[in-house]
Design a protein around this motif. Structure first.
Motif, PDB file in Angstrom:
ATOM      1  N   ILE A  39      20.698   1.327  -4.319  1.00  0.00           N
ATOM      2  CA  ILE A  39      19.875   2.465  -5.140  1.00  0.00           C
ATOM      3  C   ILE A  39      19.901   3.581  -4.213  1.00  0.00           C
ATOM      4  O   ILE A  39      20.481   4.728  -4.701  1.00  0.00           O
ATOM      5  CB  ILE A  39      18.537   2.088  -5.194  1.00  0.00           C
ATOM      6  N   TRP A  40      19.832   3.472  -2.978  1.00  0.00           N
ATOM      7  CA  TRP A  40      19.899   4.773  -2.031  1.00  0.00           C
ATOM      8  C   TRP A  40      21.324   5.295  -1.827  1.00  0.00           C
ATOM      9  O   TRP A  40      21.649   6.557  -1.874  1.00  0.00           O
ATOM     10  CB  TRP A  40      19.429   4.398  -0.420  1.00  0.00           C
ATOM     11  N   ARG A  41      22.210   4.280  -1.815  1.00  0.00           N
ATOM     12  CA  ARG A  41      23.755   4.794  -1.648  1.00  0.00           C
ATOM     13  C   ARG A  41      24.097   5.630  -2.889  1.00  0.00           C
ATOM     14  O   ARG A  41      24.773   6.446  -2.877  1.00  0.00           O
ATOM     15  CB  ARG A  41      24.534   3.399  -1.480  1.00  0.00           C
ATOM     16  N   ARG A  42      23.927   5.165  -4.071  1.00  0.00           N
ATOM     17  CA  ARG A  42      24.019   5.910  -5.426  1.00  0.00           C
ATOM     18  C   ARG A  42      23.215   7.138  -5.638  1.00  0.00           C
ATOM     19  O   ARG A  42      23.918   7.892  -6.220  1.00  0.00           O
ATOM     20  CB  ARG A  42      23.589   4.969  -6.748  1.00  0.00           C
ATOM     21  N   LEU A  43      21.998   7.203  -5.195  1.00  0.00           N
ATOM     22  CA  LEU A  43      21.311   8.276  -5.231  1.00  0.00           C
ATOM     23  C   LEU A  43      21.604   9.545  -4.281  1.00  0.00           C
ATOM     24  O   LEU A  43      21.410  10.615  -4.835  1.00  0.00           O
ATOM     25  CB  LEU A  43      19.870   7.946  -4.987  1.00  0.00           C
ATOM     26  N   GLY A  44      22.120   9.241  -3.119  1.00  0.00           N
ATOM     27  CA  GLY A  44      22.179  10.215  -2.056  1.00  0.00           C
ATOM     28  C   GLY A  44      23.213  11.540  -2.747  1.00  0.00           C
ATOM     29  O   GLY A  44      22.743  12.560  -2.571  1.00  0.00           O
ATOM     30  N   PRO A  45      24.399  11.183  -3.218  1.00  0.00           N
ATOM     31  CA  PRO A  45      25.075  12.217  -3.675  1.00  0.00           C
ATOM     32  C   PRO A  45      24.380  12.990  -5.034  1.00  0.00           C
ATOM     33  O   PRO A  45      24.669  14.258  -5.094  1.00  0.00           O
ATOM     34  CB  PRO A  45      26.451  11.671  -4.421  1.00  0.00           C
ATOM     35  N   LYS A  46      23.642  12.366  -5.767  1.00  0.00           N
ATOM     36  CA  LYS A  46      22.837  13.006  -6.852  1.00  0.00           C
ATOM     37  C   LYS A  46      21.976  13.957  -6.137  1.00  0.00           C
ATOM     38  O   LYS A  46      21.433  15.041  -6.806  1.00  0.00           O
ATOM     39  CB  LYS A  46      22.341  12.075  -7.749  1.00  0.00           C
ATOM     40  N   LEU A  47      21.201  13.454  -5.090  1.00  0.00           N
ATOM     41  CA  LEU A  47      20.216  14.430  -4.446  1.00  0.00           C
ATOM     42  C   LEU A  47      20.755  15.574  -3.787  1.00  0.00           C
ATOM     43  O   LEU A  47      20.406  16.723  -3.827  1.00  0.00           O
ATOM     44  CB  LEU A  47      19.472  13.747  -3.246  1.00  0.00           C
ATOM     45  N   GLU A  48      22.223  15.398  -3.458  1.00  0.00           N
ATOM     46  CA  GLU A  48      22.884  16.713  -2.763  1.00  0.00           C
ATOM     47  C   GLU A  48      22.957  17.627  -3.761  1.00  0.00           C
ATOM     48  O   GLU A  48      23.103  18.743  -3.843  1.00  0.00           O
ATOM     49  CB  GLU A  48      24.138  16.229  -2.139  1.00  0.00           C
ATOM     50  N   LEU A  49      23.388  17.193  -5.175  1.00  0.00           N
ATOM     51  CA  LEU A  49      23.543  17.936  -6.202  1.00  0.00           C
ATOM     52  C   LEU A  49      22.121  18.764  -6.848  1.00  0.00           C
ATOM     53  O   LEU A  49      22.258  19.789  -7.066  1.00  0.00           O
ATOM     54  CB  LEU A  49      24.119  17.199  -7.539  1.00  0.00           C
ATOM     55  N   VAL A  50      21.237  17.971  -6.601  1.00  0.00           N
ATOM     56  CA  VAL A  50      19.723  18.566  -6.800  1.00  0.00           C
ATOM     57  C   VAL A  50      19.613  19.741  -5.801  1.00  0.00           C
ATOM     58  O   VAL A  50      19.038  20.855  -6.235  1.00  0.00           O
ATOM     59  CB  VAL A  50      18.727  17.615  -6.615  1.00  0.00           C
ATOM     60  N   ARG A  51      19.894  19.444  -4.318  1.00  0.00           N
ATOM     61  CA  ARG A  51      19.739  20.577  -3.571  1.00  0.00           C
ATOM     62  C   ARG A  51      20.366  21.714  -3.783  1.00  0.00           C
ATOM     63  O   ARG A  51      19.933  22.805  -3.747  1.00  0.00           O
ATOM     64  CB  ARG A  51      19.983  19.976  -1.910  1.00  0.00           C
ATOM     65  N   LYS A  52      21.919  21.560  -4.013  1.00  0.00           N
ATOM     66  CA  LYS A  52      22.596  22.622  -4.368  1.00  0.00           C
ATOM     67  C   LYS A  52      22.235  23.376  -5.679  1.00  0.00           C
ATOM     68  O   LYS A  52      22.099  24.730  -5.699  1.00  0.00           O
ATOM     69  CB  LYS A  52      24.108  22.237  -4.508  1.00  0.00           C
ATOM     70  N   LYS A  53      21.700  22.669  -6.579  1.00  0.00           N
ATOM     71  CA  LYS A  53      21.476  23.497  -7.837  1.00  0.00           C
ATOM     72  C   LYS A  53      20.196  24.266  -7.712  1.00  0.00           C
ATOM     73  O   LYS A  53      20.005  25.269  -8.187  1.00  0.00           O
ATOM     74  CB  LYS A  53      21.202  22.443  -9.045  1.00  0.00           C
ATOM     75  N   LEU A  54      19.238  23.595  -7.082  1.00  0.00           N
ATOM     76  CA  LEU A  54      17.881  24.336  -6.802  1.00  0.00           C
ATOM     77  C   LEU A  54      18.081  25.788  -5.613  1.00  0.00           C
ATOM     78  O   LEU A  54      17.488  26.661  -5.990  1.00  0.00           O
ATOM     79  CB  LEU A  54      16.818  23.232  -6.160  1.00  0.00           C
ATOM     80  N   GLU A  55      18.961  25.426  -4.831  1.00  0.00           N
ATOM     81  CA  GLU A  55      19.272  26.776  -3.913  1.00  0.00           C
ATOM     82  C   GLU A  55      19.929  27.597  -4.605  1.00  0.00           C
ATOM     83  O   GLU A  55      19.611  28.973  -4.534  1.00  0.00           O
ATOM     84  CB  GLU A  55      20.088  26.078  -2.726  1.00  0.00           C
ATOM     85  N   SER A  56      20.825  27.343  -5.672  1.00  0.00           N
ATOM     86  CA  SER A  56      21.821  28.290  -6.471  1.00  0.00           C
ATOM     87  C   SER A  56      20.759  29.007  -7.327  1.00  0.00           C
ATOM     88  O   SER A  56      20.747  30.164  -7.771  1.00  0.00           O
ATOM     89  CB  SER A  56      22.901  27.723  -7.118  1.00  0.00           C
TER      90      SER A  56
END
Length: 68
Positions: free
Chosen positions: A49-66
């Motif tokens: 689960i963590w391996r699949r979730l990691g890239p999606k969390l990065e997208l969340v970070r980038k979206k929230l930062e932008s």
């Protein structure tokens, strides 16, 4: 932020397991062994689960930062 993060994860294809792990993290449960205990899952399942979730969390970070 929590609701917005969930929305971003769902838009990027997060499944129920990934959302449950993220919900634990959002509620302050961040150590893998505590998340596993909370959800009643074994180490291998969590790792997958963590391996699949990691890239999606990065997208969340980038979206929230932008957005800020």
């Amino acid at each position: 932020l929590k609701e917005k993060s969930f929305k971003i994860l769902e838009e990027n294809g997060a499944n129920d397991e990934e959302l449950l792990v993220f919900e634990c993290m959002a509620d302050g449960i961040v150590k893998p062994q505590h998340i596993r205990a909370e959800l009643g899952i074994d180490e291998n399942t969590f790792r997958n689960i963590w391996r699949r979730l990691g890239p999606k969390l990065e997208l969340v970070r980038k979206k929230l930062e932008s957005d800020e």
